[in-house]
Design a protein around this motif. Structure first.
Motif, PDB file in Angstrom:
ATOM      1  N   PRO A 151       0.825  -1.207   0.000  1.00  0.00           N
ATOM      2  CA  PRO A 151       0.000   0.000   0.000  1.00  0.00           C
ATOM      3  C   PRO A 151       0.857   1.254   0.000  1.00  0.00           C
ATOM      4  O   PRO A 151       1.971   1.258   0.530  1.00  0.00           O
ATOM      5  CB  PRO A 151      -0.806  -0.115   1.291  1.00  0.00           C
ATOM      6  N   LYS A 152       0.346   2.306  -0.603  1.00  0.00           N
ATOM      7  CA  LYS A 152       1.099   3.560  -0.691  1.00  0.00           C
ATOM      8  C   LYS A 152       0.691   4.541   0.408  1.00  0.00           C
ATOM      9  O   LYS A 152       1.502   4.974   1.190  1.00  0.00           O
ATOM     10  CB  LYS A 152       0.885   4.176  -2.061  1.00  0.00           C
TER      11      LYS A 152
ATOM     12  N   SER B   3      -2.621   4.283   2.197  1.00  0.00           N
ATOM     13  CA  SER B   3      -3.683   3.794   3.077  1.00  0.00           C
ATOM     14  C   SER B   3      -3.650   2.271   3.102  1.00  0.00           C
ATOM     15  O   SER B   3      -2.915   1.641   2.341  1.00  0.00           O
ATOM     16  CB  SER B   3      -5.044   4.283   2.589  1.00  0.00           C
TER      17      SER B   3
ATOM     18  N   PRO C  97      -4.666  -1.531   2.349  1.00  0.00           N
ATOM     19  CA  PRO C  97      -5.143  -2.109   1.089  1.00  0.00           C
ATOM     20  C   PRO C  97      -6.613  -2.503   1.177  1.00  0.00           C
ATOM     21  O   PRO C  97      -7.164  -2.675   2.262  1.00  0.00           O
ATOM     22  CB  PRO C  97      -4.268  -3.347   0.929  1.00  0.00           C
ATOM     23  N   LYS C  98      -7.212  -2.658   0.016  1.00  0.00           N
ATOM     24  CA  LYS C  98      -8.574  -3.184  -0.086  1.00  0.00           C
ATOM     25  C   LYS C  98      -8.468  -4.696  -0.256  1.00  0.00           C
ATOM     26  O   LYS C  98      -7.438  -5.214  -0.702  1.00  0.00           O
ATOM     27  CB  LYS C  98      -9.284  -2.594  -1.295  1.00  0.00           C
TER      28      LYS C  98
ATOM     29  N   ASP D 192      -7.284  -5.814  -3.622  1.00  0.00           N
ATOM     30  CA  ASP D 192      -5.856  -5.674  -3.918  1.00  0.00           C
ATOM     31  C   ASP D 192      -5.081  -6.947  -3.583  1.00  0.00           C
ATOM     32  O   ASP D 192      -4.062  -7.234  -4.200  1.00  0.00           O
ATOM     33  CB  ASP D 192      -5.239  -4.528  -3.110  1.00  0.00           C
ATOM     34  N   CYS D 193      -5.550  -7.669  -2.598  1.00  0.00           N
ATOM     35  CA  CYS D 193      -4.812  -8.814  -2.060  1.00  0.00           C
ATOM     36  C   CYS D 193      -5.526 -10.146  -2.291  1.00  0.00           C
ATOM     37  O   CYS D 193      -5.078 -11.193  -1.844  1.00  0.00           O
ATOM     38  CB  CYS D 193      -4.591  -8.614  -0.564  1.00  0.00           C
TER      39      CYS D 193
END
Length: 140
Positions: free
Chosen positions: A114-115, A117, A119-120, A123-124
């Motif tokens: 994550p950059k 915030s 992750p959702k 995303d994973c």
């Protein structure tokens, strides 16, 4: 009496009786453990749960006694995501600094980084099929 037993037997052996879902093995390999102390916490999330801050579907704690550790979950086939952190100081929690930025190594499935915030789930996310799945996560 014979007919009654025959009818009961038909109902009891009907193909519509629910069976327990088939389980598959999810093998998780955690890489890049730099300090060989403390524990690695592995949290497994199923689709629809609050990832990564909600309650995990299942969790494991593994001693960080090697530069890579492995564990296996027995799960129903479906969509999952994994969050991991290395509790280097063995205090049982993820230490965070200013603005909630983690001070200890962590990682997510798909090696998503994550950059700005958390992750959702998407995303994973990965799929565990009937034959199981093996994933590798690098902690940083």
């Amino acid at each position: 009496m014979f007919y009654l037993l025959l009818i009961l037997n038909l109902f009891l052996t009907d193909g519509n009786v629910p069976s327990s879902p088939k389980k598959a093995n999810l093998k998780v390999d955690i890489q890049n453990i730099k300090t060989l102390k403390g524990s690695v916490f592995i949290a497994l999330f199923k689709s629809g749960t609050e990832f990564p801050s909600g309650k995990a579907t299942e969790g494991k704690k593994v001693d960080a006694n090697s530069h890579s550790v492995q564990t296996t979950f027995s799960v129903e086939p479906g969509e999952y995501a994994v969050a991991v952190f290395h509790d280097e100081n063995a205090n049982g929690k993820m230490d965070k600094g200013m603005f909630g930025i983690p001070k200890e190594p962590y990682g997510f499935s798909n090696n998503f980084r994550p950059k700005m915030s958390a992750p959702k789930f998407s995303d994973c996310q990965f799929t565990v099929g009937n034959d199981g799945k093996s994933i590798s996560i690098e902690v940083k």
